[in-house]
Design a protein around this motif. Structure first.
Motif, PDB file in Angstrom:
ATOM      1  N   ALA A  16       0.837  -1.204   0.000  1.00  0.00           N
ATOM      2  CA  ALA A  16       0.000   0.000   0.000  1.00  0.00           C
ATOM      3  C   ALA A  16       0.873   1.256   0.000  1.00  0.00           C
ATOM      4  CB  ALA A  16      -0.917  -0.007   1.215  1.00  0.00           C
ATOM      5  N   THR A  17       0.484   2.227  -0.814  1.00  0.00           N
ATOM      6  CA  THR A  17       1.195   3.510  -0.798  1.00  0.00           C
ATOM      7  C   THR A  17       0.734   4.379   0.367  1.00  0.00           C
ATOM      8  OG1 THR A  17      -0.447   4.459  -2.313  1.00  0.00           O
ATOM      9  CG2 THR A  17       1.536   3.495  -3.302  1.00  0.00           C
ATOM     10  N   ASP A  18      -0.545   4.218   0.765  1.00  0.00           N
ATOM     11  CA  ASP A  18      -1.062   5.003   1.894  1.00  0.00           C
ATOM     12  C   ASP A  18      -0.301   4.648   3.172  1.00  0.00           C
ATOM     13  OD1 ASP A  18      -2.883   6.143   0.247  1.00  0.00           O
ATOM     14  OD2 ASP A  18      -4.591   4.933   0.913  1.00  0.00           O
ATOM     15  N   GLY A  19       0.203   5.675   3.832  1.00  0.00           N
ATOM     16  CA  GLY A  19       0.918   5.458   5.076  1.00  0.00           C
ATOM     17  C   GLY A  19       2.352   5.025   4.899  1.00  0.00           C
ATOM     18  N   SER A  20       2.818   4.917   3.666  1.00  0.00           N
ATOM     19  CA  SER A  20       4.200   4.505   3.414  1.00  0.00           C
ATOM     20  C   SER A  20       5.111   5.728   3.441  1.00  0.00           C
ATOM     21  CB  SER A  20       4.322   3.797   2.066  1.00  0.00           C
ATOM     22  OG  SER A  20       5.685   3.620   1.719  1.00  0.00           O
ATOM     23  N   GLN A  37       5.870   8.508   0.383  1.00  0.00           N
ATOM     24  CA  GLN A  37       5.628   9.943   0.557  1.00  0.00           C
ATOM     25  C   GLN A  37       6.877  10.764   0.251  1.00  0.00           C
ATOM     26  OE1 GLN A  37       3.451  11.068   4.230  1.00  0.00           O
ATOM     27  NE2 GLN A  37       2.955   8.897   4.421  1.00  0.00           N
ATOM     28  N   GLN A  69       7.373  10.751  -3.542  1.00  0.00           N
ATOM     29  CA  GLN A  69       6.398  11.621  -4.193  1.00  0.00           C
ATOM     30  C   GLN A  69       6.796  13.094  -4.103  1.00  0.00           C
ATOM     31  OE1 GLN A  69       2.497  11.412  -2.386  1.00  0.00           O
ATOM     32  NE2 GLN A  69       1.494  11.716  -4.361  1.00  0.00           N
ATOM     33  N   THR A 101       5.767   9.326 -10.095  1.00  0.00           N
ATOM     34  CA  THR A 101       4.977   8.915  -8.936  1.00  0.00           C
ATOM     35  C   THR A 101       4.012   7.789  -9.304  1.00  0.00           C
ATOM     36  OG1 THR A 101       5.120  11.124  -7.968  1.00  0.00           O
ATOM     37  CG2 THR A 101       3.347   9.705  -7.169  1.00  0.00           C
ATOM     38  N   ALA A 114       3.836   3.968  -7.834  1.00  0.00           N
ATOM     39  CA  ALA A 114       2.600   3.403  -7.300  1.00  0.00           C
ATOM     40  C   ALA A 114       2.295   2.058  -7.941  1.00  0.00           C
ATOM     41  CB  ALA A 114       1.440   4.386  -7.511  1.00  0.00           C
ATOM     42  N   TYR A 130       4.498  -0.556  -6.454  1.00  0.00           N
ATOM     43  CA  TYR A 130       3.992  -0.991  -5.156  1.00  0.00           C
ATOM     44  C   TYR A 130       2.921  -2.068  -5.343  1.00  0.00           C
ATOM     45  CZ  TYR A 130       6.053   2.111  -1.584  1.00  0.00           C
ATOM     46  OH  TYR A 130       6.890   2.714  -0.692  1.00  0.00           O
ATOM     47  N   THR A 131       1.998  -1.791  -6.260  1.00  0.00           N
ATOM     48  CA  THR A 131       0.910  -2.742  -6.498  1.00  0.00           C
ATOM     49  C   THR A 131       1.445  -4.084  -6.989  1.00  0.00           C
ATOM     50  OG1 THR A 131      -0.589  -0.915  -7.029  1.00  0.00           O
ATOM     51  CG2 THR A 131      -1.227  -3.117  -7.781  1.00  0.00           C
TER      52      THR A 131
END
Length: 437
Positions: free
Chosen positions: A242-246, A250, A253, A261, A265, A268-269
């Motif tokens: 997950a990119t959220d909270g990484s 951040q 980016q 970016t 992403a 990551y997936t």
């Protein structure tokens, strides 16, 4: 050269630490970009007086001043196109701080966030509220006000936690202008909503307080090693991430363009390994920082050249500060005694008149009094809800004289017989001169 027709923008950095990637992304890079706007006059300074409030290590302040100045210039700030100076090279700033101190209410400073936080911390610990609180910390907003008002800055880019200081600077300017005439420009805070806040090595906000920073111009090998230490989860290569909270994502980016970016992403997936992701982050940061690193190191190795740049900036700044300070000194009465105007002698047989003074008390109500030419109170009102009501009562006394006393009886204090007689005599005088000839 500065121009009064352009918007003046002012910002400073406190000299207490080594610039890190978070400082670069959040302050240095946007400042450099803004300095190229031809519609503005940029004022950029090293806040070394402010540093004394937070730090009692002289060598650290000196080193930090050099590192921050070199970082700004290596990042592209052109000292020939802006006013770039060290706060302590402008003696007018502490002098202005004192003038502002004399028009700033203690109650205003009691409400300053930093001071309140210190008091709250002491109260929670059961200590004296002002334990270890210096006058420097308490007066910090006034020094900041002097920084801003000295150069008549229109715009001051700040974080949300600094908005209060700009509001205080506006209050100081308004108080001074009210007492001594229009001298100061009222500044406006500019909140940069788009400025990135970088996470540090441990995922918290990058800050020297947390010891989780990556120095901006660290050697490439050191930066690579620190990036390798960024905290990540335990997902193995091949597992979607997950990119959220990484924190790693951040930071990437903040340096990458939209296309880069998006590619990260997707990686990551698709389950990129953390080692590969950290290598990509290092390469992207180094791509931007490496060209500046050599210039930075040359400046660090030549502090005399850095001093020369700062002193040239101070000369430019003082071309504005010195005459403005003369203006302010004259305004408050700090003047050459040889220029004292002789007191004007009263003309013979000229009628000397009583007068009214209207004012507001701490209870929030509005009052007036009538005084004779020597300042003796002849009549004192009670409180009115609005200044308009007080002014109407004064006007009635001036035009109707003693006849107005009956209708205003409930709004005036009772006088002794001698004082009442003197008051009646003066009201007669005022009424007589208010009648049309």
């Amino acid at each position: 050269m500065t121009s009064p027709s352009r918007t003046r923008v002012l910002t400073g950095i406190t000299t207490t630490g080594t610039p890190h990637l978070g400082n670069y992304v959040g302050a240095i890079r946007p400042t450099v970009q803004a300095s190229r706007d031809l519609s503005t006059d940029g004022f950029y300074f090293l806040a070394d007086y402010h540093a004394l409030i937070k730090c009692d290590e002289p060598a650290r302040i000196q080193r930090s001043t050099l590192e921050i100045a070199a970082s700004w210039i290596a990042s592209g700030l052109d000292p020939d196109k802006v006013t770039f100076y060290r706060q302590s090279d402008i003696p007018e700033i502490p002098e202005l701080t004192w003038l502002l101190t004399c028009v700033t209410g203690k109650g205003v400073l009691n409400r300053a966030h930093a001071y309140k936080a210190a008091v709250d911390k002491n109260n929670a610990a059961g200590h004296d509220p002002d334990s270890d609180v210096t006058a420097g910390l308490f007066m910090y907003p006034v020094l900041m006000g002097a920084d801003i008002l000295m150069f008549k800055a229109h715009k001051v880019p700040v974080g949300r936690d600094q908005i209060q200081h700009i509001e205080m600077a506006r209050d100081m300017a308004s108080s001074f202008n009210h007492l001594y005439g229009e001298h100061f420009v009222l500044p406006e805070a500019v909140i940069e909503e788009s400025v990135a806040l970088l996470p540090g090595l441990d995922g918290r906000k990058m800050s020297k307080s947390y010891d989780n920073t990556i120095p901006l111009f660290a050697p490439a090998a050191q930066m690579r090693k620190q990036i390798a230490g960024i905290v990540t989860d335990s997902k193995a290569p091949g597992q979607s991430k997950a990119t959220d909270g990484s924190a790693l994502f951040q930071i990437y980016q903040a340096f990458a363009n939209a296309e880069e970016t998006a590619a990260m992403a997707r990686a990551y997936t698709e389950g990129i390994g953390w080692g590969d992701a950290k290598q990509m982050l290092f390469e992207r940061i180094d791509h931007e920082i490496a060209p500046m690193r050599e210039h930075y190191q040359n400046l660090i190795n030549n502090p005399a050249q850095m001093d020369k740049i700062l002193l040239a900036g101070a000369d430019k700044a003082r071309q504005l500060a010195t005459p403005f300070m003369r203006e302010l000194r004259h305004a408050v009465g700090l003047r050459n005694l040889s220029a004292v105007t002789p007191a004007k002698q009263p003309e013979p047989n000229r009628l000397t008149l009583p007068g009214f003074k209207q004012y507001r008390e701490k209870d929030g109500r509005f009052y007036f009094k009538m005084v004779d030419p020597k300042g003796q109170t002849l009549l004192q009102s009670l409180g009115f809800a609005t200044p308009q009501e007080a002014a109407q009562a004064i006007a009635l006394l001036q035009t109707e004289g003693p006849r107005a006393l009956a209708s205003l009886a409930d709004a005036l204090e009772t006088l002794s017989a001698p004082a009442h007689a003197q008051m009646m005599s003066n009201l007669d005088i005022l009424q007589s001169i208010s009648k049309p000839s």
